[in-house]
Design a protein around this motif. Structure first.
Motif, short mmCIF file in Angstrom:
data_model
loop_
_atom_site.label_atom_id
_atom_site.label_comp_id
_atom_site.label_asym_id
_atom_site.label_seq_id
_atom_site.Cartn_x
_atom_site.Cartn_y
_atom_site.Cartn_z
N THR A 264 11.84 62.46 53.00
CA THR A 264 11.14 62.53 54.29
C THR A 264 9.91 63.44 54.25
O THR A 264 9.34 63.74 55.30
CB THR A 264 12.10 63.05 55.39
N THR B 196 6.26 61.71 56.48
CA THR B 196 6.80 61.10 57.69
C THR B 196 5.65 60.88 58.66
O THR B 196 4.91 61.81 58.98
CB THR B 196 7.87 62.01 58.33
N GLY C 165 11.56 57.79 61.84
CA GLY C 165 12.47 57.62 60.72
C GLY C 165 12.05 56.62 59.67
O GLY C 165 12.46 56.73 58.50
N ASP D 146 11.87 58.68 66.73
CA ASP D 146 13.21 58.19 67.02
C ASP D 146 14.30 58.88 66.23
O ASP D 146 15.47 58.50 66.32
CB ASP D 146 13.27 56.67 66.77
N SER D 147 13.96 59.87 65.42
CA SER D 147 14.93 60.54 64.56
C SER D 147 14.88 62.04 64.81
O SER D 147 13.92 62.56 65.40
CB SER D 147 14.63 60.23 63.09
N SER E 66 16.32 66.17 63.24
CA SER E 66 16.95 66.97 62.18
C SER E 66 16.96 68.43 62.59
O SER E 66 16.20 68.86 63.46
CB SER E 66 16.21 66.79 60.85
N ARG F 220 19.47 62.78 61.43
CA ARG F 220 19.81 61.41 61.82
C ARG F 220 18.53 60.60 61.70
O ARG F 220 17.59 60.81 62.48
CB ARG F 220 20.34 61.37 63.24
N ILE F 221 18.47 59.69 60.71
CA ILE F 221 17.26 58.95 60.40
C ILE F 221 17.42 57.52 60.92
O ILE F 221 18.30 56.78 60.47
CB ILE F 221 16.97 58.95 58.89
N LYS F 222 16.56 57.14 61.84
CA LYS F 222 16.63 55.83 62.47
C LYS F 222 15.91 54.79 61.62
O LYS F 222 14.73 54.93 61.32
CB LYS F 222 15.99 55.89 63.86
N ASP G 32 20.97 52.82 60.20
CA ASP G 32 20.55 54.21 60.33
C ASP G 32 21.26 55.03 59.25
O ASP G 32 22.28 54.60 58.68
CB ASP G 32 20.89 54.76 61.70
N ASP H 118 22.69 59.05 58.30
CA ASP H 118 22.92 60.48 58.51
C ASP H 118 22.78 61.17 57.16
O ASP H 118 23.52 60.84 56.21
CB ASP H 118 24.32 60.73 59.07
#
Length: 353
Positions: free
Chosen positions: A146, A149, A171, A187-188, A190, A209-211, A221, A223
């Protein structure tokens, strides 16, 4: 240093010959690069920071470079398997503002398009234990993928040697068009807790939590949980750092997978650097979806060892030459596919210091 601004420039260019052995291996000559510019100044009772980072990696093509057992992202409508994707032209365009609350505490805000959320250890190209190794870890998409991003906002609080930070970010991983700047909903989320018990140690645990990270599996998705410990020490003319990191991906569809990384680098007399990395990984993306083994999980290991020699010179840049070789520990089910490969890279490097 200027009258109001402090600026810093860092960067490198690698020219690499890559040989990945075995039936799934390939050969390629390519270049990796990064140029980072940072600036900061006092403002409104705090400090304003600007960061920009670019790379010419897109020139190597959408499918990146050969790297056995590497997975993650896609090109031409197919997942990348045994390939490392190139980085985007724009790796970071970000700003930050921090303000002290007392002698022992402060708060900060960070925003980037692109930028890096509070998730995982420092990205592999920014760790001293890894920066001289020209290949990406096979655990990249379990620990620090990530770091590019397209849309992130982070709020953080620092108290003495502790730091807690939370991010909202987009995400979806970058697409195969590596030259553009993508946009989308944040939408995510951390959160990361860091602790530096001494000047030599840096510890962190994080959860995100990565969408919908994968464009080929938009309904899935992930985690992600990570923990890492970095130890950095100088011994006379030697400078050394060791990183131990663990990552776990738990997708909304399919089995959870784990990875473990241990890497070290030792630099002697500013000219000689020895580096190595040991990884153990679980992966279930080593076959295309049409293959009945596509969802099967495999556990394997990789051990690359390398050396780089930097030619002695004065000034703010240096030129080096080096190489590395990798061996693998594979389960019996993968032996017919990968055989017993040995891989190596040879490279020359120019670096701004």
């Amino acid at each position: 240093m200027g009258s109001e601004w402090m600026t810093m420039i860092h960067g490198f260019v690698n020219l690499i010959y890559d040989h990945q052995g075995g039936p799934r291996g390939d050969d390629k000559t390519f270049s990796t690069s990064m140029l980072m510019v940072m600036a900061q100044r006092r403002a409104a009772g705090g400090t304003v920071g600007l960061r920009g980072m670019v790379s010419a990696d897109p020139l190597m093509g959408k499918r990146g470079y050969p790297l056995l057992l590497q997975t993650g992202e896609a090109a031409n409508g197919a997942p990348l398997i045994d390939r490392q994707h190139p980085h985007d032209l724009f790796m970071e365009l970000a700003t930050s503002y921090s303000r002290p609350l007392s002698e022992r505490s402060s708060v900060f805000v960070y925003a980037g398009l692109p930028g890096e959320p509070a998730l995982g250890p420092p990205a592999f190209m920014h760790r001293f234990s890894s920066e001289d190794n020209p290949e990406a870890p096979i655990s990249h998409h379990w620990l620090d993928s990530t770091h590019i991003t397209y849309g992130v906002v982070t709020l953080g609080y620092v108290y003495e040697r502790f730091k807690i930070e939370g991010s909202a970010f987009r995400g979806r991983e970058p697409n195969e068009n590596r030259y553009d700047i993508e946009t989308g909903k944040l939408d995510s989320a951390s959160v990361r807790l860091s602790y530096n018990p001494t000047h030599d140690w840096a510890l962190q645990v994080s959860r995100g939590r990565i969408k919908s990270p994968e464009e080929l599996h938009p309904d899935a998705d992930v985690d992600r949980t990570t923990a890492s410990a970095i130890y950095h020490r100088e011994f006379g003319s030697a400078d050394t750092q060791t990183t131990l990191a663990w990552g776990r991906n738990s997708p909304s569809h399919g089995a959870a997978t784990n990875t473990l990384l241990l890497e070290s680098a030792v630099r002697f007399s500013r000219s000689h650097t020895v580096f190595g990395r040991a990884e153990r990984a679980d992966k279930n993306e080593l076959f295309p979806e049409s293959d009945p083994r596509a969802d099967e999980k495999f556990r394997f290991g990789k051990l690359p060892l390398g050396y780089v020699y930097d030619m002695p010179r004065e000034g703010h840049w240096k030129l080096g030459v080096g190489g590395l070789a990798s061996r693998y520990r594979l389960p019996g089910e993968l032996s017919p596919v990968y055989a017993n490969p040995t891989s190596f890279m040879l490279f020359v490097r120019a670096k701004i210091i």
